[in-house]
Scaffold this motif. Sequence first.
Motif, PDB file in Angstrom:
ATOM      1  N   THR A 229      -0.842   6.631  12.828  1.00 53.01           N
ATOM      2  CA  THR A 229       0.052   5.266  13.114  1.00 53.01           C
ATOM      3  C   THR A 229      -0.495   4.233  12.061  1.00 53.01           C
ATOM      4  O   THR A 229       0.957   3.453  11.976  1.00 53.01           O
ATOM      5  N   ALA A 230      -1.261   3.273  12.561  1.00 53.86           N
ATOM      6  CA  ALA A 230      -1.573   1.570  12.064  1.00 53.86           C
ATOM      7  C   ALA A 230      -1.802   1.723  11.054  1.00 53.86           C
ATOM      8  O   ALA A 230      -1.218   0.821  10.440  1.00 53.86           O
ATOM      9  N   LEU A 231      -1.777   3.043   9.865  1.00 48.68           N
ATOM     10  CA  LEU A 231      -2.093   2.832   8.895  1.00 48.68           C
ATOM     11  C   LEU A 231      -0.448   2.353   7.895  1.00 48.68           C
ATOM     12  O   LEU A 231       0.111   1.647   7.288  1.00 48.68           O
ATOM     13  N   VAL A 232       0.158   3.344   8.560  1.00 47.10           N
ATOM     14  CA  VAL A 232       1.762   3.814   8.485  1.00 47.10           C
ATOM     15  C   VAL A 232       2.743   2.001   8.474  1.00 47.10           C
ATOM     16  O   VAL A 232       3.551   1.997   7.794  1.00 47.10           O
ATOM     17  N   GLN A 233       1.992   1.488   9.786  1.00 46.41           N
ATOM     18  CA  GLN A 233       2.838   0.435  10.781  1.00 46.41           C
ATOM     19  C   GLN A 233       2.836  -0.879  10.203  1.00 46.41           C
ATOM     20  O   GLN A 233       2.645  -2.228   9.972  1.00 46.41           O
ATOM     21  N   HIS A 234       0.979  -0.860   9.362  1.00 41.14           N
ATOM     22  CA  HIS A 234       0.726  -2.330   8.915  1.00 41.14           C
ATOM     23  C   HIS A 234       1.306  -2.798   8.033  1.00 41.14           C
ATOM     24  O   HIS A 234       2.042  -2.157   6.651  1.00 41.14           O
ATOM     25  N   PRO A 235       1.923  -4.418   8.110  1.00 42.92           N
ATOM     26  CA  PRO A 235       2.805  -5.029   7.078  1.00 42.92           C
ATOM     27  C   PRO A 235       2.306  -5.320   5.556  1.00 42.92           C
ATOM     28  O   PRO A 235       3.263  -5.108   4.675  1.00 42.92           O
ATOM     29  N   TRP A 236       0.932  -4.541   5.335  1.00 35.93           N
ATOM     30  CA  TRP A 236       0.402  -4.710   3.774  1.00 35.93           C
ATOM     31  C   TRP A 236       0.712  -4.046   3.173  1.00 35.93           C
ATOM     32  O   TRP A 236       0.482  -3.688   1.799  1.00 35.93           O
ATOM     33  N   VAL A 237       0.458  -2.444   3.357  1.00 30.50           N
ATOM     34  CA  VAL A 237       1.245  -1.323   3.456  1.00 30.50           C
ATOM     35  C   VAL A 237       2.541  -0.795   2.590  1.00 30.50           C
ATOM     36  O   VAL A 237       3.377  -1.237   3.030  1.00 30.50           O
ATOM     37  N   LYS A 238       2.829  -0.461   1.407  1.00 38.00           N
ATOM     38  CA  LYS A 238       3.566  -0.243   1.417  1.00 38.00           C
ATOM     39  C   LYS A 238       3.846   0.830   0.528  1.00 38.00           C
ATOM     40  O   LYS A 238       5.486   0.694   0.459  1.00 38.00           O
ATOM     41  N   ALA A 239       3.635   1.864   0.961  1.00 37.79           N
ATOM     42  CA  ALA A 239       4.427   3.223   0.553  1.00 37.79           C
ATOM     43  C   ALA A 239       3.111   4.377   1.265  1.00 37.79           C
ATOM     44  O   ALA A 239       1.975   3.696   1.396  1.00 37.79           O
ATOM     45  N   VAL A 240       4.097   5.390   1.635  1.00 41.29           N
ATOM     46  CA  VAL A 240       3.349   6.518   2.287  1.00 41.29           C
ATOM     47  C   VAL A 240       3.401   7.650   1.387  1.00 41.29           C
ATOM     48  O   VAL A 240       4.590   7.672   1.041  1.00 41.29           O
TER      49      VAL A 240
END
Length: 535
Positions: A229-240
Amino acid sequence: MATLTGLSIIGQETVSPANSATSFRAVNPATGDFLEPAYSSASLSQVESAVQRAADAASAYGKLSGKEKGRFLRSIAEGLEGAAEELVARAHLESALPLKRLQGELARTTNQLRLFAQVAEEGSWVQARIDPAQPDRKPLPRADIRSMLRPLGPVVVFGASNFPLAFSVAGGDTASAFAAGNPVLVKAHPAHPGTSEIVGRIIAGSVHTCGLPAGVFSLLFDAGVEVATALVQHPWVKAVGFTGSLAAGKALMRLAAERPDPIPCFTEMSSSNPLVVLPEALAERGTQIAAGLYESFTLGVGQFCTKPGLVFLPADSSADTFVAELTKRTAEGAAAVMLTPGICGSFHTRLNQHKAHDQVQVLAEAAQPSNSNGASAVPALLQTTGDALLKSPELAHEVFGPSTLVVRYADREQLLALARAMEGQLTASLHGTESDLMAAADLVEALQQRAGRIVFNGFPTGVEVCHAMVHGGPFPATSDSRWTSVGSQAIYRFSRPVCYQDFPEAALPDELKSGNPLDIWRLINGNWTRDAVMA
């Protein structure tokens, strides 16, 4: 390779657990025994550190040449091959997959790393487009307009349960994201953390050997959902990138869509992969097709996302011999260990739901040995009618495990109606003669609207890693049918087009410079060429 640590890798550092960290162990599904070591779940502060390092590395890594990215990918492949014996042994303990299968999967993993190295090195994947200035154009001049694909930024990749190597830490999502120029943060699958750690340390070693920024790669462990959850919601992450269950995939899609700045979430989730046997093929080689079908739906204990879980046959006597052969082979099948106790439990739950339907008949189910453990399953063959499936479409939902459902349709019109009512699929297969296929043009049209890959006279299990492969399809097979997670086209998921208007030559990326210093294919004034832009 040193002893496993049970710790996450952030950049080049193996990080100690937080004081409040929870821990988990992998389970050997063949014995039920817990495996050492215990793995510490990453803390939220460690997630923050990993994403920060990835964001810091994004600019420098995104500017690397194709040759430098290719060298990195090839270094990872060589590292995996050097650790092959250890990797395969640990993956076998954590998954119960046969050693030979895992050796083949390792070869597939290294081959796809080298495929993306080749794509990055050649360079034309960036789709450089150049429309030179036309200052004398009437009534208005045209500016100099050039565009190409650029990396997105930090990408989060989730390891899959059924491919501990090829769809995991160094799998296709990671390889394609690296090739496109993106740092990668991998959330390891809790079913095979030891395998993930070995691979993660190899990638981190390649980052160091190739002189890349440390934040290009991180590996995070967690048996729950907090890290994800923290990874996907982090504003600096741009794709999954994700391969797994429909429920988990939809949860990640929601997280990605509900951010203040939504990001693409490429999920591969659920598919029953319908297979249709057409009349002439049924008459000429029905028994042979039935034998191949049995091998396909039980391959890997039915734990392939392309397993044929629906088989369409006419309700008349023409298919009776086919069904009899399939019934015989299923009844004689053997128990096998599934990937995890949880996956095995889900298989039996879904299978029992189908069995309980009043329009479903159990044609065959192999005998379960009295000494089998809780993670084993046996092949099962069920049957229903086209009418029942149209009234109860949930019967077409994926059952992940060694079973398939025969659907006896009333006539050709009903078969077409069933195809048109189908959910999105990764694959659809047709067995027939050439004349069968020509007569089924409307069926082919319906299937190509619902599947990413259509197979003729073959079985969908076994996905070739190559330039033309499409491993995708309409929802719920994937979150976006325009993309593939296998093959060189997977690189396009992790890039976006950027346009440069009236830039001076020296400020342009090499891919867009007039002289074409990289000698790549480019679209100049609407024509693909490797020529320089004429002054």
